[in-house]
Design a protein around this motif. Structure first.
Motif, PDB file in Angstrom:
ATOM      1  N   PRO A  94       1.600 -77.448   8.841  1.00  0.00           N
ATOM      2  CA  PRO A  94       1.967 -76.128   8.311  1.00  0.00           C
ATOM      3  C   PRO A  94       2.455 -75.203   9.416  1.00  0.00           C
ATOM      4  CG  PRO A  94      -0.422 -76.381   8.431  1.00  0.00           C
ATOM      5  CD  PRO A  94       0.176 -77.725   8.735  1.00  0.00           C
ATOM      6  N   THR A  95       3.472 -74.438   9.066  1.00  0.00           N
ATOM      7  CA  THR A  95       4.034 -73.498  10.025  1.00  0.00           C
ATOM      8  C   THR A  95       3.153 -72.263  10.114  1.00  0.00           C
ATOM      9  OG1 THR A  95       6.258 -74.267   9.479  1.00  0.00           O
ATOM     10  CG2 THR A  95       6.070 -72.138  10.617  1.00  0.00           C
ATOM     11  N   VAL A  96       2.695 -71.981  11.303  1.00  0.00           N
ATOM     12  CA  VAL A  96       1.834 -70.827  11.517  1.00  0.00           C
ATOM     13  C   VAL A  96       2.703 -69.638  11.893  1.00  0.00           C
ATOM     14  CG1 VAL A  96      -0.094 -69.891  12.849  1.00  0.00           C
ATOM     15  CG2 VAL A  96      -0.054 -72.313  12.257  1.00  0.00           C
ATOM     16  N   ARG A  97       2.680 -68.650  11.044  1.00  0.00           N
ATOM     17  CA  ARG A  97       3.469 -67.454  11.300  1.00  0.00           C
ATOM     18  C   ARG A  97       2.578 -66.371  11.889  1.00  0.00           C
ATOM     19  NH1 ARG A  97       7.165 -66.849   5.771  1.00  0.00           N
ATOM     20  NH2 ARG A  97       8.221 -68.888   5.946  1.00  0.00           N
ATOM     21  N   ASN A  98       3.057 -65.779  12.941  1.00  0.00           N
ATOM     22  CA  ASN A  98       2.304 -64.704  13.567  1.00  0.00           C
ATOM     23  C   ASN A  98       2.334 -63.464  12.679  1.00  0.00           C
ATOM     24  OD1 ASN A  98       1.799 -66.292  15.835  1.00  0.00           O
ATOM     25  ND2 ASN A  98       3.725 -65.685  16.801  1.00  0.00           N
ATOM     26  N   ALA A  99       1.174 -62.835  12.571  1.00  0.00           N
ATOM     27  CA  ALA A  99       1.082 -61.628  11.761  1.00  0.00           C
ATOM     28  C   ALA A  99       1.876 -60.505  12.423  1.00  0.00           C
ATOM     29  CB  ALA A  99      -0.373 -61.215  11.603  1.00  0.00           C
ATOM     30  N   PRO A 100       2.533 -59.643  11.611  1.00  0.00           N
ATOM     31  CA  PRO A 100       3.281 -58.520  12.210  1.00  0.00           C
ATOM     32  C   PRO A 100       2.353 -57.590  12.959  1.00  0.00           C
ATOM     33  CG  PRO A 100       3.087 -58.285   9.825  1.00  0.00           C
ATOM     34  CD  PRO A 100       2.607 -59.660  10.151  1.00  0.00           C
ATOM     35  N   ALA A 101       2.907 -56.933  13.964  1.00  0.00           N
ATOM     36  CA  ALA A 101       2.079 -56.065  14.809  1.00  0.00           C
ATOM     37  C   ALA A 101       1.470 -54.924  14.013  1.00  0.00           C
ATOM     38  CB  ALA A 101       2.928 -55.515  15.959  1.00  0.00           C
ATOM     39  N   THR A 102       2.170 -54.473  12.967  1.00  0.00           N
ATOM     40  CA  THR A 102       1.660 -53.335  12.199  1.00  0.00           C
ATOM     41  C   THR A 102       0.438 -53.676  11.360  1.00  0.00           C
ATOM     42  OG1 THR A 102       3.264 -53.890  10.462  1.00  0.00           O
ATOM     43  CG2 THR A 102       3.903 -52.220  12.083  1.00  0.00           C
ATOM     44  N   SER A 103       0.097 -54.979  11.237  1.00  0.00           N
ATOM     45  CA  SER A 103      -1.078 -55.366  10.460  1.00  0.00           C
ATOM     46  C   SER A 103      -2.284 -55.688  11.341  1.00  0.00           C
ATOM     47  CB  SER A 103      -0.744 -56.579   9.577  1.00  0.00           C
ATOM     48  OG  SER A 103      -0.425 -57.703  10.385  1.00  0.00           O
ATOM     49  N   THR A 104      -2.203 -55.409  12.632  1.00  0.00           N
ATOM     50  CA  THR A 104      -3.306 -55.690  13.540  1.00  0.00           C
ATOM     51  C   THR A 104      -4.191 -54.459  13.697  1.00  0.00           C
ATOM     52  OG1 THR A 104      -1.990 -55.056  15.475  1.00  0.00           O
ATOM     53  CG2 THR A 104      -1.889 -57.370  14.779  1.00  0.00           C
ATOM     54  N   ARG A 105      -5.456 -54.727  14.055  1.00  0.00           N
ATOM     55  CA  ARG A 105      -6.388 -53.621  14.268  1.00  0.00           C
ATOM     56  C   ARG A 105      -6.002 -52.809  15.493  1.00  0.00           C
ATOM     57  NH1 ARG A 105     -11.289 -53.378  11.832  1.00  0.00           N
ATOM     58  NH2 ARG A 105     -12.189 -52.439  13.706  1.00  0.00           N
ATOM     59  N   GLY A 106      -5.458 -53.463  16.529  1.00  0.00           N
ATOM     60  CA  GLY A 106      -5.061 -52.729  17.723  1.00  0.00           C
ATOM     61  C   GLY A 106      -4.003 -51.687  17.425  1.00  0.00           C
ATOM     62  N   PHE A 107      -3.014 -52.060  16.600  1.00  0.00           N
ATOM     63  CA  PHE A 107      -1.972 -51.102  16.237  1.00  0.00           C
ATOM     64  C   PHE A 107      -2.567 -49.939  15.440  1.00  0.00           C
ATOM     65  CE2 PHE A 107       1.281 -49.386  13.448  1.00  0.00           C
ATOM     66  CZ  PHE A 107       2.372 -49.254  14.290  1.00  0.00           C
TER      67      PHE A 107
END
Length: 227
Positions: free
Chosen positions: A89-102
């Motif tokens: 399965p292709t692992v797609r990185n989550a967008p930066a706007t959905s991270t807790r750090g952002f």
């Protein structure tokens, strides 16, 4: 009986034997036929008939040869089809706007951005908060709109209190029905003082509080909330 009779007896028996051994493996059938032919070869008619009687019916000889014949053909193994390996399965990185750090950076910018860079810093915080997907729409609206509503409420209440005070902005009435010019009361704050105080309250207290409230709402929320 003469030699011709012996040949006829031998030929008839061999034909019956060939017909009976049609299902016997070729090598086994040829070996048995050759051995019987060798035994009958050179005998006269009487000896040939006697030997044929000893050998027995060709069908019985064929059944015995069939039972004792080795399995010459091995069973063919049918290869089992092997399914192709499943694609990873292709692992797609989550967008930066959905991270807790952002989200944390957005809330902190909303809280103190206006202090570091007046108004412009707060605008940047608003933009970052709007882009973050870890808050619901109503949470963003509360954090952004409530400080403005509080500013309007504080300024409006102060202005009404100032106008309702004796000697306020409305002035006093003379006996001729005309209003005199408003008299400045040094004990009452001016209108710009009320506005400035409201800005200070909103900028120093409410806006930082709204960013801290977003951080509090962010606790135990590693993923974007359901709408």
């Amino acid at each position: 009986m003469n030699i011709a009779d012996a040949d006829r007896l031998r030929g008839d028996y061999l034909k019956r034997l060939d017909a009976a051994m049609r299902n016997v493996p070729h090598g086994v059938a040829a070996e048995i036929r050759g051995g019987i032919l060798e035994e009958l070869q050179g005998l006269d008619a009487a000896a040939t008939a006697a030997r044929i009687a000893q050998l027995g019916d060709p069908e019985a000889v064929a059944r015995e040869a069939q039972d004792e014949a080795p399995v010459l053909v091995a069973p063919v193994a049918v290869p089992t089809p092997v399914p192709p390996p499943a694609a990873a399965p292709t692992v797609r990185n989550a967008p930066a706007t959905s991270t807790r750090g952002f989200a944390i950076a957005a809330a902190l910018t909303l809280s103190v951005g206006g202090i570091v860079l007046p108004f412009a810093g707060w605008v940047v915080g608003v933009v970052l908060v709007c882009f973050s997907s870890l808050w619901r729409a109503w949470e963003k609206a509360v954090a952004i709109i409530v400080p403005f509503v509080a500013l309007i409420a504080i300024g409006g209440a102060g202005l009404l209190a100032f106008q309702a005070a004796p000697g306020g902005a409305m002035g006093t009435s003379t006996g001729s029905g005309e209003f005199s010019a408003p008299v400045n009361n040094p004990l009452l704050p001016a209108t710009y003082d009320l506005v400035w105080s409201g800005l200070v309250v909103v900028g120093i207290l409410l806006i930082p509080a709204s960013g801290l409230w977003l951080l509090w709402r962010l606790r135990r929320r590693p993923h974007a909330p359901r709408t």
